[in-house]
Design an enzyme around this catalytic site. Sequence first.
Site, PDB file in Angstrom:
ATOM      1  N   ALA A 240       0.838  -1.195   0.000  1.00 19.72           N
ATOM      2  CA  ALA A 240       0.000   0.000   0.000  1.00 19.72           C
ATOM      3  C   ALA A 240       0.873   1.244   0.000  1.00 19.72           C
ATOM      4  O   ALA A 240       1.915   1.279   0.644  1.00 19.72           O
ATOM      5  CB  ALA A 240      -0.915   0.024   1.223  1.00 19.72           C
ATOM      6  N   ASP A 241       0.421   2.249  -0.736  1.00 22.81           N
ATOM      7  CA  ASP A 241       1.064   3.549  -0.697  1.00 22.81           C
ATOM      8  C   ASP A 241       0.339   4.504   0.245  1.00 22.81           C
ATOM      9  O   ASP A 241       0.948   5.444   0.753  1.00 22.81           O
ATOM     10  CB  ASP A 241       1.138   4.143  -2.102  1.00 22.81           C
ATOM     11  CG  ASP A 241       2.204   3.453  -2.938  1.00 22.81           C
ATOM     12  OD1 ASP A 241       3.299   4.018  -3.048  1.00 22.81           O
ATOM     13  OD2 ASP A 241       1.946   2.347  -3.442  1.00 22.81           O
ATOM     14  N   ARG A 242      -0.932   4.257   0.447  1.00 19.57           N
ATOM     15  CA  ARG A 242      -1.699   5.066   1.406  1.00 19.57           C
ATOM     16  C   ARG A 242      -2.960   4.292   1.781  1.00 19.57           C
ATOM     17  O   ARG A 242      -3.696   3.842   0.903  1.00 19.57           O
ATOM     18  CB  ARG A 242      -2.059   6.432   0.818  1.00 19.57           C
ATOM     19  CG  ARG A 242      -2.680   7.404   1.816  1.00 19.57           C
ATOM     20  CD  ARG A 242      -3.025   8.732   1.158  1.00 19.57           C
ATOM     21  NE  ARG A 242      -1.867   9.451   0.667  1.00 19.57           N
ATOM     22  CZ  ARG A 242      -1.403  10.597   1.164  1.00 19.57           C
ATOM     23  NH1 ARG A 242      -2.016  11.136   2.202  1.00 19.57           N
ATOM     24  NH2 ARG A 242      -0.350  11.184   0.631  1.00 19.57           N
ATOM     25  N   ALA A 250      -4.795   2.935  -1.530  1.00 18.75           N
ATOM     26  CA  ALA A 250      -4.135   3.284  -2.793  1.00 18.75           C
ATOM     27  C   ALA A 250      -2.891   2.433  -2.938  1.00 18.75           C
ATOM     28  O   ALA A 250      -2.076   2.335  -2.016  1.00 18.75           O
ATOM     29  CB  ALA A 250      -3.759   4.762  -2.806  1.00 18.75           C
TER      30      ALA A 250
END
Length: 369
Positions: A240-242, A250
């Site tokens: 995950a990036d966010r 995201a």
Amino acid sequence: MSARLQAIKWERPHLTILNQLALPHSSEYIEISDARAGHYAISSMQTRGAPAIAIVAALSLAAELSTMHFDTSASARTHIHTQLDYLGTSRPTAVNLFDAITKLKHAVDTTITDNGQVVRDTYVQMAERMLDADVKDNMAIGEHGAQLIGNDKVRVLTHCNTGTLATAGYGTALGIVRSLHAQGSLDRVYFTETRPYNQGARLTAFELLTEEIPAQLVCDSAVSALLRSDPMIRAIVVGADRVAANGDTANKIGTYQLAITARYHGCQFIVAAPTTSVDLYTKSGADIVIEERDEAEILVQTGFGRQGVLEGRLERVEVQVAPVGTRAWNPSFDVTPAELISAIVTERGIVVKQPGASEFDMAGHMRGE
């Protein structure tokens, strides 16, 4: 953590990173001497992966500061704030970078001193602690995730690259794969090519071969057919990036469609991310800014000529795939709704939804509930 593969090397005051644009055929290390070089390394994707971006940004400024002298604490703080703000413009989607910037600013702002060198040293030491903490957090994620998936022989699928190359070491989703392999529970990991930048085909393949983990590459568009044909696949595990407060996540473009096919085929869909990827200030995925990259990454393929690789001569070539004049849409990330996610694994444990709920309580998890 593997002693054979290290993407970020820090020996104060020297920072070197493995140039991921040259992988998998060349292990080329680049020295990052200041924030400007760190910004370029991140924006050009010489380094990538949300945790690694944060660590490289923090340490690039640490390398710069290590060669500087500040007469006052105010001058040191001003310089640090300015450079951190600049590093924050390198890539917009991964929250780890902004979490690190906030923590680093707080560390220097709350250091009570008139001595600029003390402020400088506080920053450097904080950046070094972040490096060490990321490795420990990733190993904990691996252990929790392996426990969730099970102890019997399983197969899993992963997307993009979420291992040593994307973190300070060990990895998030690929850390779970490593832990499954270490405990003898992994029969095989499938991994996607991850168009258009091919992080799976280039980087995950490189890591898995280096670690001698049984693995098989699949086309992004073959995953649904694979889930139908191989009932041993227990879970799809992604990074995950966010992660928003409700669990919307995201991650690399293509993750959303994997979650959809996982739901259809009755396969667990697991997100692996440190708590530094959790953004409680972002209520849902609708509020996440998605980076859009140059359309040329889709229209033109870049790599090394096959004959040169076989002969030990690396010659980078570009191949025009689409007709000249073709337009392309190239978002780097997509957002997977929490409803499609089975569990989120952090270094603190496993987060699941309450019975009947369609979203996660990430705030409660962060509070230790």
